[in-house]
Motif scaffolding. Structure first.
Motif, mmCIF file in Angstrom:
data_model
loop_
_atom_site.group_PDB
_atom_site.id
_atom_site.type_symbol
_atom_site.label_atom_id
_atom_site.label_comp_id
_atom_site.label_asym_id
_atom_site.label_seq_id
_atom_site.Cartn_x
_atom_site.Cartn_y
_atom_site.Cartn_z
ATOM 1 N N ALA A 226 -49.271 16.022 -20.896
ATOM 2 C CA ALA A 226 -47.886 15.583 -21.106
ATOM 3 C C ALA A 226 -47.405 15.970 -22.497
ATOM 4 O O ALA A 226 -46.246 16.355 -22.687
ATOM 5 N N ASP A 227 -48.281 15.857 -23.475
ATOM 6 C CA ASP A 227 -47.948 16.255 -24.850
ATOM 7 C C ASP A 227 -47.645 17.748 -24.908
ATOM 8 O O ASP A 227 -46.685 18.190 -25.557
ATOM 9 N N ILE A 228 -48.448 18.549 -24.242
ATOM 10 C CA ILE A 228 -48.221 19.992 -24.210
ATOM 11 C C ILE A 228 -46.866 20.306 -23.582
ATOM 12 O O ILE A 228 -46.100 21.126 -24.109
ATOM 13 N N CYS A 229 -46.562 19.667 -22.476
ATOM 14 C CA CYS A 229 -45.271 19.899 -21.815
ATOM 15 C C CYS A 229 -44.108 19.554 -22.733
ATOM 16 O O CYS A 229 -43.084 20.246 -22.751
ATOM 17 N N ALA A 230 -44.262 18.488 -23.503
ATOM 18 C CA ALA A 230 -43.187 18.047 -24.395
ATOM 19 C C ALA A 230 -43.008 18.984 -25.584
ATOM 20 O O ALA A 230 -41.928 19.026 -26.184
ATOM 21 N N HIS A 231 -44.047 19.744 -25.942
ATOM 22 C CA HIS A 231 -43.988 20.614 -27.125
ATOM 23 C C HIS A 231 -44.244 22.070 -26.754
ATOM 24 O O HIS A 231 -44.705 22.846 -27.581
ATOM 25 N N LEU A 232 -43.906 22.442 -25.513
ATOM 26 C CA LEU A 232 -44.223 23.774 -25.029
ATOM 27 C C LEU A 232 -43.543 24.868 -25.851
ATOM 28 O O LEU A 232 -44.082 25.964 -26.007
ATOM 29 N N ALA A 233 -42.363 24.597 -26.389
ATOM 30 C CA ALA A 233 -41.620 25.608 -27.139
ATOM 31 C C ALA A 233 -42.172 25.840 -28.543
ATOM 32 O O ALA A 233 -41.774 26.799 -29.209
ATOM 33 N N ASP A 234 -43.079 24.989 -28.966
ATOM 34 C CA ASP A 234 -43.643 25.114 -30.314
ATOM 35 C C ASP A 234 -44.739 26.177 -30.317
ATOM 36 O O ASP A 234 -45.817 25.967 -29.768
ATOM 37 N N CYS A 235 -44.467 27.319 -30.935
ATOM 38 C CA CYS A 235 -45.434 28.410 -30.934
ATOM 39 C C CYS A 235 -46.679 28.070 -31.760
ATOM 40 O O CYS A 235 -47.693 28.760 -31.674
ATOM 41 N N LYS A 236 -46.606 27.014 -32.578
ATOM 42 C CA LYS A 236 -47.746 26.605 -33.401
ATOM 43 C C LYS A 236 -48.603 25.532 -32.712
ATOM 44 O O LYS A 236 -49.542 25.015 -33.312
ATOM 45 N N SER A 265 -56.046 27.385 -23.488
ATOM 46 C CA SER A 265 -55.205 28.582 -23.584
ATOM 47 C C SER A 265 -54.633 28.981 -22.235
ATOM 48 O O SER A 265 -53.444 29.317 -22.122
ATOM 49 N N GLU A 266 -55.462 28.945 -21.178
ATOM 50 C CA GLU A 266 -54.979 29.292 -19.845
ATOM 51 C C GLU A 266 -53.905 28.327 -19.372
ATOM 52 O O GLU A 266 -52.903 28.733 -18.775
ATOM 53 N N PHE A 267 -54.116 27.035 -19.625
ATOM 54 C CA PHE A 267 -53.152 26.024 -19.188
ATOM 55 C C PHE A 267 -51.805 26.232 -19.877
ATOM 56 O O PHE A 267 -50.749 26.234 -19.226
ATOM 57 N N VAL A 268 -51.814 26.401 -21.194
ATOM 58 C CA VAL A 268 -50.575 26.568 -21.949
ATOM 59 C C VAL A 268 -49.875 27.867 -21.551
ATOM 60 O O VAL A 268 -48.651 27.888 -21.343
ATOM 61 N N LEU A 269 -50.630 28.948 -21.426
ATOM 62 C CA LEU A 269 -50.027 30.232 -21.062
ATOM 63 C C LEU A 269 -49.369 30.159 -19.690
ATOM 64 O O LEU A 269 -48.247 30.636 -19.499
ATOM 65 N N THR A 270 -50.060 29.538 -18.728
ATOM 66 C CA THR A 270 -49.497 29.415 -17.382
ATOM 67 C C THR A 270 -48.207 28.610 -17.393
ATOM 68 O O THR A 270 -47.210 28.991 -16.755
ATOM 69 N N HIS A 275 -42.377 28.571 -16.958
ATOM 70 C CA HIS A 275 -41.107 28.116 -17.520
ATOM 71 C C HIS A 275 -40.190 29.310 -17.781
ATOM 72 O O HIS A 275 -38.993 29.265 -17.483
ATOM 73 N N ALA A 276 -40.756 30.403 -18.306
ATOM 74 C CA ALA A 276 -39.962 31.606 -18.549
ATOM 75 C C ALA A 276 -39.435 32.178 -17.240
ATOM 76 O O ALA A 276 -38.274 32.606 -17.153
ATOM 77 N N ILE A 293 -35.420 33.870 -24.387
ATOM 78 C CA ILE A 293 -36.154 33.069 -23.407
ATOM 79 C C ILE A 293 -37.633 33.009 -23.773
ATOM 80 O O ILE A 293 -38.265 31.945 -23.715
ATOM 81 N N ALA A 294 -38.192 34.133 -24.168
ATOM 82 C CA ALA A 294 -39.603 34.161 -24.553
ATOM 83 C C ALA A 294 -39.874 33.211 -25.712
ATOM 84 O O ALA A 294 -40.830 32.420 -25.679
ATOM 85 N N PHE A 295 -39.039 33.278 -26.741
ATOM 86 C CA PHE A 295 -39.245 32.418 -27.904
ATOM 87 C C PHE A 295 -39.018 30.952 -27.556
ATOM 88 O O PHE A 295 -39.731 30.065 -28.050
ATOM 89 N N ASP A 296 -38.034 30.674 -26.680
ATOM 90 C CA ASP A 296 -37.773 29.293 -26.267
ATOM 91 C C ASP A 296 -38.929 28.716 -25.453
ATOM 92 O O ASP A 296 -39.059 27.490 -25.343
ATOM 93 N N CYS A 297 -39.749 29.578 -24.878
ATOM 94 C CA CYS A 297 -40.900 29.122 -24.093
ATOM 95 C C CYS A 297 -42.184 29.071 -24.921
ATOM 96 O O CYS A 297 -43.271 28.806 -24.374
ATOM 97 N N GLY A 298 -42.062 29.346 -26.220
ATOM 98 C CA GLY A 298 -43.217 29.200 -27.100
ATOM 99 C C GLY A 298 -43.950 30.483 -27.431
ATOM 100 O O GLY A 298 -44.996 30.441 -28.103
ATOM 101 N N PHE A 299 -43.427 31.640 -26.975
ATOM 102 C CA PHE A 299 -44.065 32.923 -27.309
ATOM 103 C C PHE A 299 -43.521 33.413 -28.647
ATOM 104 O O PHE A 299 -42.313 33.415 -28.880
ATOM 105 N N SER A 300 -44.414 33.848 -29.512
ATOM 106 C CA SER A 300 -43.984 34.353 -30.819
ATOM 107 C C SER A 300 -44.016 35.872 -30.894
ATOM 108 O O SER A 300 -43.576 36.456 -31.887
ATOM 109 N N ASP A 301 -44.538 36.525 -29.845
ATOM 110 C CA ASP A 301 -44.663 37.979 -29.813
ATOM 111 C C ASP A 301 -44.076 38.481 -28.496
ATOM 112 O O ASP A 301 -44.609 38.191 -27.416
ATOM 113 N N LEU A 302 -42.976 39.242 -28.567
ATOM 114 C CA LEU A 302 -42.287 39.696 -27.356
ATOM 115 C C LEU A 302 -43.136 40.664 -26.545
ATOM 116 O O LEU A 302 -43.137 40.606 -25.310
ATOM 117 N N SER A 303 -43.875 41.532 -27.214
ATOM 118 C CA SER A 303 -44.724 42.487 -26.493
ATOM 119 C C SER A 303 -45.807 41.758 -25.701
ATOM 120 O O SER A 303 -46.087 42.095 -24.542
#
Length: 328
Positions: A226-236, A265-270, A275-276, A293-303
């Motif tokens: 639940a914590d991960i879901c609430a902070h999914l956009a945080d790339c840190k 890592s697998e859980f967060v990435l999925t 979400h994206a 959209i990528a950054f809003d979903c917590g990705f810091s690298d577009l590639s």
């Protein structure tokens, strides 16, 4: 007042604001206090009765949360239709006093105590301010075998720093925020987890303590997810950050996900990719660039986002966007 289905833990809500001021006390007493809770209620400090409450139920388990103006409650023993236990939790607002038989205790914020239906009891607010509370109704037949001595636990304070109580309250907060109902399988798991955590907080038997470790792990994992879901956009977002917030070690977080058949890592990435994908397919986000959209979903690298998205969906984000726009 909205009804709830006792098979899926959906909520039933009550608020005195739904009634004319002159009818609020009687509405609360008739609909909630006497009918549901088997309580006789009197307002304190010459304040009008005000209540906002939610109720959720599964077989053998009930969750009641809300905010109440100062009141004095007397348990109507003669009207009790069960002998279940009720774990009373004072969340905020100055605490309350609890009487069970001849035993009386004061609860401060974050503390809890065990009460029993069928035993003469009273509860009254300790201050003139409104109180946020949580009550758990627990089946006696399911909880008592888990307890070392329930009679010694009645009206005895459970400290706010009790690890099992803290975990139980966090788990209940998550359950109370759930929008969707529960499947029968999830409902059965919830009942087990809550009973085990409550027994640990109150005082479990030696066997019960060992058995409850599985529920502790499940509740921890539920809270972490639940914590991960609430902070999914945080790339840190990291295991170290989560471990600090939940007062456990990073290795413990990793172990929880291993027991669940995955990794952090697998859980967060999925979650981020799904979400994206939802955002890319939503016409409301057509004006958003893929990078936004990528950054809003917590990705810091577009590639990296583009590569992992294509590997996961066998299509690029641009492919999905063209499909939504109806272009080739």
């Amino acid at each position: 007042m909205q009804n709830c289905d006792t098979n899926d833990f959906s909520a039933m809500h009550f608020s005195t604001d739904a009634f004319p001021e002159r009818d609020r006390q009687e509405a609360f007493c008739e609909i909630v206090a006497r009918s549901l809770l088997k309580l006789d209620v009197t307002p304190l400090h010459d304040q009008p009765l005000a209540a906002t409450m939610s109720f959720r139920a599964l077989p053998g388990l009930g969750l009641s949360t809300g905010r109440l103006s100062p009141i004095h409650c007397r348990h109507l023993v003669t009207q009790a239709d069960d002998d279940d236990f009720v774990l009373v939790v004072s969340w905020t607002g100055g605490g309350c006093s609890v009487l069970q038989g001849d035993q009386e205790t004061e609860l401060h914020n974050g503390q809890a105590t065990l009460t029993a239906n069928g035993v003469r009891g009273e509860i009254w607010g300790a201050s003139s301010t409104a109180c946020d509370y949580l009550n758990l109704r627990l089946s006696r037949s399911l909880l008592e075998p888990r307890l070392s001595d329930f009679s010694a636990a009645l009206a005895r304070p459970i400290g706010a720093d009790n690890p099992a109580l803290r975990l139980l309250l966090g788990y209940c907060r998550i359950l109370n925020d759930e929008k969707a109902g529960l499947t029968p399988e999830l409902g059965s798991a919830v009942i087990t987890h809550v009973l085990d955590l409550a027994a640990l907080a109150i005082g479990a038997t030696r066997d019960g303590t060992e058995i409850a470790r599985r529920s502790v792990a499940a509740a921890r994992l539920h809270a972490v997810k639940a914590d991960i879901c609430a902070h999914l956009a945080d790339c840190k977002l990291s295991v170290a950050v989560l471990a600090a917030r939940h007062r456990v070690t990073p290795r413990y977080i990793h172990r929880l996900f291993e027991l669940d058949g995955t990794t952090f890592s697998e859980f967060v990435l999925t979650l981020r990719l799904r979400h994206a994908d939802r955002m890319l397919r939503d016409a409301h986000f057509l004006d958003c660039t893929i990078s936004t959209i990528a950054f809003d979903c917590g990705f810091s690298d577009l590639s990296y986002f583009n590569r992992t998205f294509k590997r996961f969906y066998n299509a690029t984000p641009s492919d999905i966007r063209r499909t939504v726009r109806g272009t080739d």
